[in-house]
Motif scaffolding. Structure first.
Motif, short mmCIF file in Angstrom:
data_model
loop_
_atom_site.label_atom_id
_atom_site.label_comp_id
_atom_site.label_asym_id
_atom_site.label_seq_id
_atom_site.Cartn_x
_atom_site.Cartn_y
_atom_site.Cartn_z
N SER B 103 0.92 -1.25 0.08
CA SER B 103 0.00 -0.04 -0.02
C SER B 103 0.85 1.21 0.10
CB SER B 103 -0.70 0.06 1.25
OG SER B 103 -1.67 -1.21 1.34
N LEU B 143 -4.01 0.29 -8.47
CA LEU B 143 -4.98 0.11 -7.57
C LEU B 143 -5.61 -1.13 -7.67
CD1 LEU B 143 -6.37 1.65 -5.44
CD2 LEU B 143 -7.82 2.47 -7.21
N GLY B 144 -5.88 -1.71 -8.75
CA GLY B 144 -6.48 -3.06 -8.97
C GLY B 144 -5.85 -4.13 -8.41
N LEU B 146 -3.37 -4.03 -6.25
CA LEU B 146 -3.19 -3.77 -4.76
C LEU B 146 -4.54 -4.16 -4.06
CD1 LEU B 146 -2.18 -2.71 -2.04
CD2 LEU B 146 -3.39 -0.47 -2.60
N LEU B 147 -5.54 -3.95 -4.47
CA LEU B 147 -7.10 -4.08 -3.81
C LEU B 147 -7.37 -5.82 -4.00
CD1 LEU B 147 -9.54 -1.29 -4.78
CD2 LEU B 147 -8.50 -1.84 -2.66
N SER B 150 -4.47 -7.66 -2.04
CA SER B 150 -4.80 -7.51 -0.41
C SER B 150 -5.89 -8.52 -0.23
CB SER B 150 -5.04 -6.03 -0.22
OG SER B 150 -3.91 -5.38 -0.42
N ALA B 151 -7.00 -8.41 -0.89
CA ALA B 151 -8.34 -9.16 -0.57
C ALA B 151 -8.15 -10.62 -0.41
CB ALA B 151 -9.37 -8.88 -1.43
N SER B 170 -18.87 -5.29 6.46
CA SER B 170 -19.07 -4.92 5.08
C SER B 170 -20.75 -4.83 4.85
CB SER B 170 -18.68 -6.03 4.23
OG SER B 170 -17.22 -6.18 4.51
N CYS B 209 -16.20 2.97 4.02
CA CYS B 209 -15.05 2.43 4.71
C CYS B 209 -14.64 2.72 6.06
CB CYS B 209 -13.68 2.72 3.70
SG CYS B 209 -13.75 2.34 2.11
#
Lengths: 65, 222
Positions: B103, B143-144, B146-147, B150-151, B170, B209
């Motif tokens: 990140s 960003l894609g 990373l997300l 990470s997920a 969520s 968030c």
């Protein structure tokens, strides 16, 4: 859901962190189960039962009964 | 079950020295973010990538230095934790280290994109001014990756209890969004709040968030 996890843990002299280590979960998970704030999934309940050599029903008490 | 933590050089320092160092390094870190922002402001023009190679070398050096500082900080914090960790705890903290490590450079990149918006310099990531197509593509890819990464790492590492806390968090965050957008739309039509812009939409997503994080923390640590 009520359960006997705290009693079973105390019988073995384990801390919550030690039990968490045996179950491969976080200490918060053990604390949440013991205080009845969280009911474990079936796989985790089976893991608990295997660890203590008892059936799920002997550890997790059916409140309807 | 437990594994000894070997923080090496940090173990040789007293606890007061370690806490002092953590505070000092954290303060320096804030100044460093300011330096990176200032440098970015100087080399980025109208959202375009810099053309001089020296800018990339300096950026790489900054990221390398930030990684070194992060490692020092992590070692100091780790040395203050209890001396044994379960296999789960080790995997869990390693997971956070990987996610934070991914990140930081991407976060710095996004701050740079925001700072490069000279007209609205302080709006940072909420900026909506045009940027170069290559910058947009690189930013979207970063960003894609990373997300998604990470997920995947997060959900493969956490336990059953945290998964439930995450899912409830969520759900609550979704209800927040499902309520916030139509409410804002209705209120905007009545002239009570400004018309919905991309900035407001991003702000609402950011708030959702925060709602998710609060619900997650309450359910995990209660």
């Amino acid at each position: 859901m009520e359960n006997r996890l705290r009693i079973l843990r105390a019988e073995r002299g384990w801390s919550q962190a030690e039990l968490a280590g045996h179950l491969d979960v976080s200490r918060q998970a053990v604390n949440a189960i013991e205080t009845g704030k969280y009911d474990p999934s079936l796989p985790l309940a089976f893991k608990v039962a295997r660890l203590f050599g008892q059936s799920i029903e002997q550890i997790f008490l059916d409140e309807v009964k | 079950m437990g594994a000894q933590i070997n923080a090496g050089w940090a173990d040789r320092l007293g606890s007061t020295a370690r806490v002092t160092l953590i505070v000092v390094i954290s303060i320096l870190g804030i100044f460093m973010i300011g330096m990176v922002a200032g440098f970015s402001y100087a080399v980025f023009e109208d959202g375009k990538l810099p053309t001089k190679p020296l800018a990339y070398i300096i950026f790489a050096a900054m990221i390398g230095f930030a990684a070194l500082v992060g490692w020092v900080l992590a070692t100091l914090i780790r040395s203050l934790r209890p001396q044994s960790m379960s296999g789960f705890d080790r995997r869990y903290w390693r997971m956070w280290a990987v996610i934070v490590g991914l990140s930081i450079p991407i976060g710095i990149g996004f701050v740079m994109l925001g700072v490069s918006d000279r007209a609205n310099g302080i709006s940072l990531v909420l900026s909506n001014s045009p940027i170069a197509p290559l910058t947009a593509i690189l930013g979207s890819l970063a960003l894609g990756v990373l997300l998604i990464a990470s997920a995947v790492i997060y959900h493969r590492t956490i336990d059953d209890h945290e998964e439930r806390a995450y899912l409830w968090g969520s759900t609550i965050a979704f209800y927040f969004l499902a309520l916030a957008f139509p409410l804002h739309w209705l209120l905007a039509r009545g002239g009570i709040v400004p018309v919905l812009t991309i900035g407001v939409a991003l702000l609402l997503i950011l708030l959702s968030c925060i709602v998710q994080a609060i619900a997650w923390a309450l359910l995990k640590f209660r």
